[in-house]
Design a protein around this motif. Sequence first.
Motif, mmCIF file in Angstrom:
data_model
loop_
_atom_site.group_PDB
_atom_site.id
_atom_site.type_symbol
_atom_site.label_atom_id
_atom_site.label_comp_id
_atom_site.label_asym_id
_atom_site.label_seq_id
_atom_site.Cartn_x
_atom_site.Cartn_y
_atom_site.Cartn_z
ATOM 1 N N ALA A 60 38.362 43.999 42.570
ATOM 2 C CA ALA A 60 39.426 43.708 41.522
ATOM 3 C C ALA A 60 40.633 42.564 42.554
ATOM 4 N N GLU A 61 40.882 43.488 44.091
ATOM 5 C CA GLU A 61 41.229 42.811 44.796
ATOM 6 C C GLU A 61 40.814 41.516 45.495
ATOM 7 N N ALA A 62 38.761 41.700 45.960
ATOM 8 C CA ALA A 62 38.613 40.657 46.152
ATOM 9 C C ALA A 62 38.889 39.342 45.800
ATOM 10 N N LEU A 63 38.774 39.649 43.839
ATOM 11 C CA LEU A 63 38.849 38.631 42.801
ATOM 12 C C LEU A 63 40.460 38.071 42.855
ATOM 13 N N CYS A 64 41.024 38.464 43.240
ATOM 14 C CA CYS A 64 42.819 38.087 42.646
ATOM 15 C C CYS A 64 42.419 37.408 44.143
ATOM 16 N N GLN A 65 41.957 36.911 44.937
ATOM 17 C CA GLN A 65 41.902 35.643 46.468
ATOM 18 C C GLN A 65 41.643 34.346 45.379
ATOM 19 N N LYS A 66 40.576 34.246 44.539
ATOM 20 C CA LYS A 66 39.980 33.424 43.660
ATOM 21 C C LYS A 66 41.000 33.354 42.637
ATOM 22 N N TYR A 67 41.349 34.019 41.772
ATOM 23 C CA TYR A 67 41.704 33.717 40.877
ATOM 24 C C TYR A 67 43.331 33.983 40.299
ATOM 25 N N GLU A 68 44.218 33.774 39.314
ATOM 26 C CA GLU A 68 45.249 34.120 38.922
ATOM 27 C C GLU A 68 45.630 35.377 38.205
ATOM 28 N N LEU A 69 44.578 35.526 37.456
ATOM 29 C CA LEU A 69 45.190 37.299 36.992
ATOM 30 C C LEU A 69 43.172 37.814 37.120
ATOM 31 N N VAL A 70 43.391 38.658 37.206
ATOM 32 C CA VAL A 70 41.935 39.263 36.849
ATOM 33 C C VAL A 70 42.539 40.827 36.714
ATOM 34 N N PHE A 71 41.586 40.823 34.842
ATOM 35 C CA PHE A 71 41.651 42.084 34.110
ATOM 36 C C PHE A 71 40.449 43.071 34.327
ATOM 37 N N VAL A 72 41.526 43.910 34.552
ATOM 38 C CA VAL A 72 40.787 45.851 34.653
ATOM 39 C C VAL A 72 40.910 46.358 33.384
ATOM 40 N N SER A 73 40.004 47.564 33.351
ATOM 41 C CA SER A 73 40.420 48.609 32.685
ATOM 42 C C SER A 73 42.100 49.306 32.353
ATOM 43 N N THR A 74 42.374 50.073 31.750
ATOM 44 C CA THR A 74 42.930 50.953 31.861
ATOM 45 C C THR A 74 42.818 52.435 32.038
ATOM 46 N N HIS A 75 41.605 52.789 32.503
ATOM 47 C CA HIS A 75 41.172 54.217 32.810
ATOM 48 C C HIS A 75 42.129 55.138 33.978
#
Length: 155
Positions: A60-75
């Motif tokens: 998720a952190e790596a994807l934040c370098q490319k995308y404005e929003l990164v949706f992850v689970s609520t586990h």
Amino acid sequence: MFGFEPIKKHKGIIVCGFAGIGKTNFNNFVPYYEKATFYDLKSSDFRKNAGWEKTYVDCAEALCQKYELVFVSTHDSVIDELIKRQDIFYIVYPKQHCKEEYKERFMQRGDSPEYIDKFMKNWDKFIWQIDRFDLDNKISLRTGQYLSDVISRIR
């Protein structure tokens, strides 16, 4: 040379999104001026071995370098990991009383009866796991609301 600061690489925001809030079709339901690049990082693509949440949050952190929003689970283990890392993130989830509405959403999107039954049996537990976090970054959705309705509170 001229006193300009170098352009900093954009860092996206992680949004822990409850099932059925409208992550997958997010951009279809926001006005053109609020559209964003986003990635829906499905937790189902990860084996839930011990420590899986570390790898998941790394992605998720790596994807934040490319995308404005990164949706992850609520586990709860994912939220715990984000808190440990002191990441800036938001949690978007429904109010407790929205259970029947979400059951209908799951049916409309074609989830299996087994998935729906299991999810509904654990509804109270899932909501409690999020409610127990004493954080200012939680956004609870009222009846009829989706992620697209509250996105302006995140950006």
